[in-house]
Design a protein around this motif. Structure first.
Motif, PDB file in Angstrom:
ATOM      1  N   ALA A  95      57.312  69.906  62.200  1.00 18.56           N
ATOM      2  CA  ALA A  95      55.756  70.236  62.200  1.00 18.56           C
ATOM      3  C   ALA A  95      55.955  71.569  62.055  1.00 18.56           C
ATOM      4  CB  ALA A  95      55.157  69.614  63.365  1.00 18.56           C
ATOM      5  N   ASP A 129      50.621  74.884  64.186  1.00 17.65           N
ATOM      6  CA  ASP A 129      49.232  74.329  64.185  1.00 17.65           C
ATOM      7  C   ASP A 129      49.159  72.593  64.380  1.00 17.65           C
ATOM      8  OD1 ASP A 129      47.835  76.817  64.143  1.00 17.65           O
ATOM      9  OD2 ASP A 129      47.646  76.867  62.076  1.00 17.65           O
ATOM     10  N   LYS A 130      50.059  72.162  63.388  1.00 20.83           N
ATOM     11  CA  LYS A 130      50.008  70.645  63.298  1.00 20.83           C
ATOM     12  C   LYS A 130      50.509  70.046  64.579  1.00 20.83           C
ATOM     13  CE  LYS A 130      52.094  66.889  60.626  1.00 20.83           C
ATOM     14  NZ  LYS A 130      52.869  66.599  59.428  1.00 20.83           N
ATOM     15  N   ARG A 157      47.651  69.871  66.825  1.00 21.48           N
ATOM     16  CA  ARG A 157      46.666  68.969  66.962  1.00 21.48           C
ATOM     17  C   ARG A 157      47.119  67.773  67.124  1.00 21.48           C
ATOM     18  NH1 ARG A 157      46.272  72.081  61.868  1.00 21.48           N
ATOM     19  NH2 ARG A 157      47.413  70.592  60.801  1.00 21.48           N
ATOM     20  N   GLN A 158      48.681  67.303  67.005  1.00 18.40           N
ATOM     21  CA  GLN A 158      49.024  66.036  67.512  1.00 18.40           C
ATOM     22  C   GLN A 158      49.001  65.694  68.746  1.00 18.40           C
ATOM     23  OE1 GLN A 158      53.143  66.277  65.517  1.00 18.40           O
ATOM     24  NE2 GLN A 158      52.417  65.437  63.453  1.00 18.40           N
TER      25      GLN A 158
END
Length: 694
Positions: A112, A115-116, A119-120
């Motif tokens: 990832a 940022d991803k 978010r996760q």
């Protein structure tokens, strides 16, 4: 993978339990508690606290945090002291925030971007990790099972049991970490708030006082213009105007004026003129003007004007018939509700309470009337505006309403009103004349004729003897009789009788004839007293109901007549009849309580002459007790003096000379204050007390 099972850490070997059951440390956990990896240590391990399953939950939380973010929640490469402080005090950043700010290499290892990955982790995973890493063991998961259950729920997209930290919780934590800084900041903030609040209050107070001043100035200017018209412009020619003509012209001007620019003052003028019609007993005109004032006030926002109009109309509506009494009470309550609970409206609130007291009194609720009058006086004392005129009117009302039930309070109110009337320059006004008359009547009821005569005389100086009504004339005649001025008393009693006959006032006829009977008895004119009593009884049978207390009064006077004629058996029969009739009237709820001591004293006088000192003593003591309850133990009165005289004579007959002399001295003191030192009753009491030589 070799397929071999490896034991990683005996520290987490523990019986699993529900989260609702408090976690207890196993022997392995306790023994392994001191062997720890600092970066994975729980706060209680560092501080030497109790070690339990919650300690292992914390270690799992750290491990979980590292696996997801690549970083330890307490940071890296810390000095030992900083590491301990971070473990014990510093809340770990959210896993999502740490992941989002980490190097891209960390995110790449987890397939990832930063940022991803952030978010996760954001949301439920953040919440699960933060619960596992709570500083307080009791706030963590209670067992590994509950932690695992939340992870399973997360994977299945089901609601988890853990809840995010509330704002209050975070603030509390911040305060505990920064006690000194928060305390200093709070003190500074409170000082600023206090300063701003004080300034705002002072500003508001200044505006209120300014508004009050403007309102009073506008009212004063309007009244000055109106008074100037009445005194100069109303009379176009040199022909004098009567009071009624002047009042009618004032009414016409106010009713026809254009008040669109000043409706509040127009309402106040209508109320003022209506009050004048009330003083002249023209209630129909008064009510019409007040109804008009009330209707105009409903279109205004000014609470003072709305309240004054409602309360003035309410007071005007109440009457003996009682048909409008419910609306009268409702209007008083409406007026009081209009007024904000603010000191600038104290004057208006006092006005409404005063009017409410009058409504309650006319409805027969004397206790409520007195309570409202007292409240009105209290509010008046807190008003920023001086209204001596309203204070005077409230004192007059309070004195009249309390006369029957609280005579001493009534006299005190009238005396304060007399002082205030003099300060206002009202000595020769109609208000003062009425005040002198009612004060004199209250003093007569209290048995203080010496003072009463002076007030009667002041009233006659205002009105003139020829202008006094039958009631005032007969009351003055009674005062003169008590003072031994029998010929003058007879003259005024005859004047009262003639005025009452001319006005067909049967109550005044009965009262004036009763005074004449007493004067004739004191003069020794028994035949004339007998004739007048017979005529009086005939009038009473046609004018009064048979249970009226005045029949007891006539029976007592017949007892006095028989006593003077030495018909003691008959005198005692009439004395018994007077007491019995009055007690029956009182028991049925009628008037007569204030006259019972006099009837008891008359019976005691006859009992002394018939050789019954014990009965005489009992009647005198009962009368004295009633008088002291009504007038107060420190009061002085001829009636109290007469009771002491009867007690002294009863004790004298029983051979108790010392005790008798004490009662005679008490009687002499009472007579000296109520009748004067030269009155025959005063001299007789002093002789019996051994205070003067015979």
């Amino acid at each position: 993978m070799t397929g071999q099972v490896k034991l990683l850490d005996f520290g987490i070997a523990k019986l699993l339990a529900d989260e609702s059951t408090p976690a207890r440390a196993t022997q392995l956990t306790l023994e392994g508690g001191s062997a720890l990896t600092p970066q994975f240590a729980a706060p209680e391990q560092v501080t030497g606290g109790a070690v339990s399953t919650a300690t292992d939950i914390y270690a799992l939380g750290v491990l979980f945090y590292v696996l997801l973010t690549g970083k330890n929640p307490v940071g890296e490469q810390r000095a030992p002291a900083d590491l301990v402080k971070a473990i014990v005090e510093t809340e770990a950043p959210r896993a999502s925030d740490t992941a989002a700010s980490a190097d891209s290499s960390v995110a790449q290892k987890r397939a990832a971007t930063p940022d991803k990955l952030g978010r996760q982790l954001r949301g439920d995973l953040d919440t699960i990790i933060r619960k596992a890493l709570k500083k307080n063991p009791a706030e963590r998961y209670g067992s590994v099972t509950t932690l695992a259950d939340d992870l399973q729920r997360y994977l299945k997209h089901e609601p988890i049991s853990a809840r995010p930290d509330t704002f209050t919780y975070r603030v509390g934590k911040f305060v505990r970490r920064n006690r000194l800084a928060v305390a200093l900041t709070s003190v500074a903030a409170m000082a600023i708030i206090a300063g701003v609040t004080g300034t705002a209050i002072q500003s508001r107070t200044a505006r209120m006082q300014r508004d009050i001043a403007f309102r009073q100035l506008a009212r004063a200017e309007r009244m000055n213009n109106f008074n100037q018209f009445l005194l100069t412009d109303a009379r176009a020619s040199n022909t004098p105007l009567t009071v009624d003509e002047l009042l009618n012209r004032a009414q016409q001007i106010v009713e026809h004026e254009n008040y669109s620019d000043d409706p509040a003052n127009h309402v106040e003028l209508l109320i003022s003129i209506a009050e004048q019609y009330s003083n002249r007993n023209e209630s129909a005109t008064q009510r019409r003007l007040l109804q008009e004032a009330y209707e105009i006030s409903r279109r205004l926002q000014n609470p003072s004007t709305r309240a004054n109009a409602a309360c003035a109309l309410g007071d005007a509506l109440v009457d003996e018939a009682g048909k409008d009494n419910a609306r009268a009470e409702a209007l008083i309550q409406e007026g009081l509700r209009e007024l904000p609970n603010d000191s600038q409206y104290a004057l208006e609130r006092a006005f409404c309470l005063w009017k409410g007291g009058d409504v309650a009194w006319q409805n027969g609720n004397v206790p409520k009337a007195l309570q409202l009058d007292r409240s009105a006086q209290n509010f008046l004392s807190t008003s920023k505006l001086n209204s001596s005129n309203l204070k005077l009117r409230i004192l007059l009302e309070s004195g009249g309403e309390s006369m029957d039930s609280h005579l001493s309070e009534s006299i005190a109110a009238f005396q304060r009103a007399t002082v205030l009337a003099h300060e206002l320059g009202y000595d020769q006004t109609r208000t003062a004349g009425n005040l002198y008359g009612t004060t004199a009547w209250a003093l007569m009821r209290a048995g203080r004729p010496l003072e009463a005569e002076q007030f009667f005389r002041r009233g006659m100086d205002v009105f003139g003897a020829d202008q006094l009504g039958a009631w005032s004339l007969q009351a003055y005649a009674e005062a003169l009789r008590e003072l031994g001025r029998l010929n003058e008393g007879a003259d005024y009693a005859q004047r009262s009788y003639q005025k009452a006959i001319g006005g067909s006032d049967k109550v005044s006829i009965i009262q004036s004839m009763t005074v004449l009977v007493r004067i004739y008895l004191d003069q020794g004119n028994f035949s004339r007293a007998e004739t007048t009593l017979t005529q009086l009884e005939g009038i009473m049978r046609h004018a009064l109901p048979p249970e009226h207390f005045w029949f007891a009064m006539v029976a007592s006077e017949r007892s006095r007549l028989a006593e003077r004629q030495k018909h003691l058996t008959t005198a005692l029969q009439f004395a018994d009849q007077a007491v019995t009739l009055d007690e029956a009237t009182i028991k049925s709820g009628g008037e007569g309580t204030s006259f019972l001591p006099a009837f008891l004293y008359q019976r005691a006088t006859v009992e002394l002459q018939t050789g019954q000192p014990d009965k005489a003593k009992g009647d005198a003591e009962r009368a004295l007790s009633m008088l002291e309850a009504s007038l107060g133990k420190d009061a002085f009165s001829i009636y109290i003096g007469q009771c002491y005289m009867a007690l002294g004579r009863a004790l004298q007959i029983r051979g108790e000379a010392d005790a008798a002399q004490g009662d005679f001295r008490a009687a002499a003191d009472q007579f000296d204050k109520a009748l004067g030192p030269d009155h025959p009753q005063t001299r007789a009491a002093k002789q019996l007390a051994g205070l003067v030589k015979k």
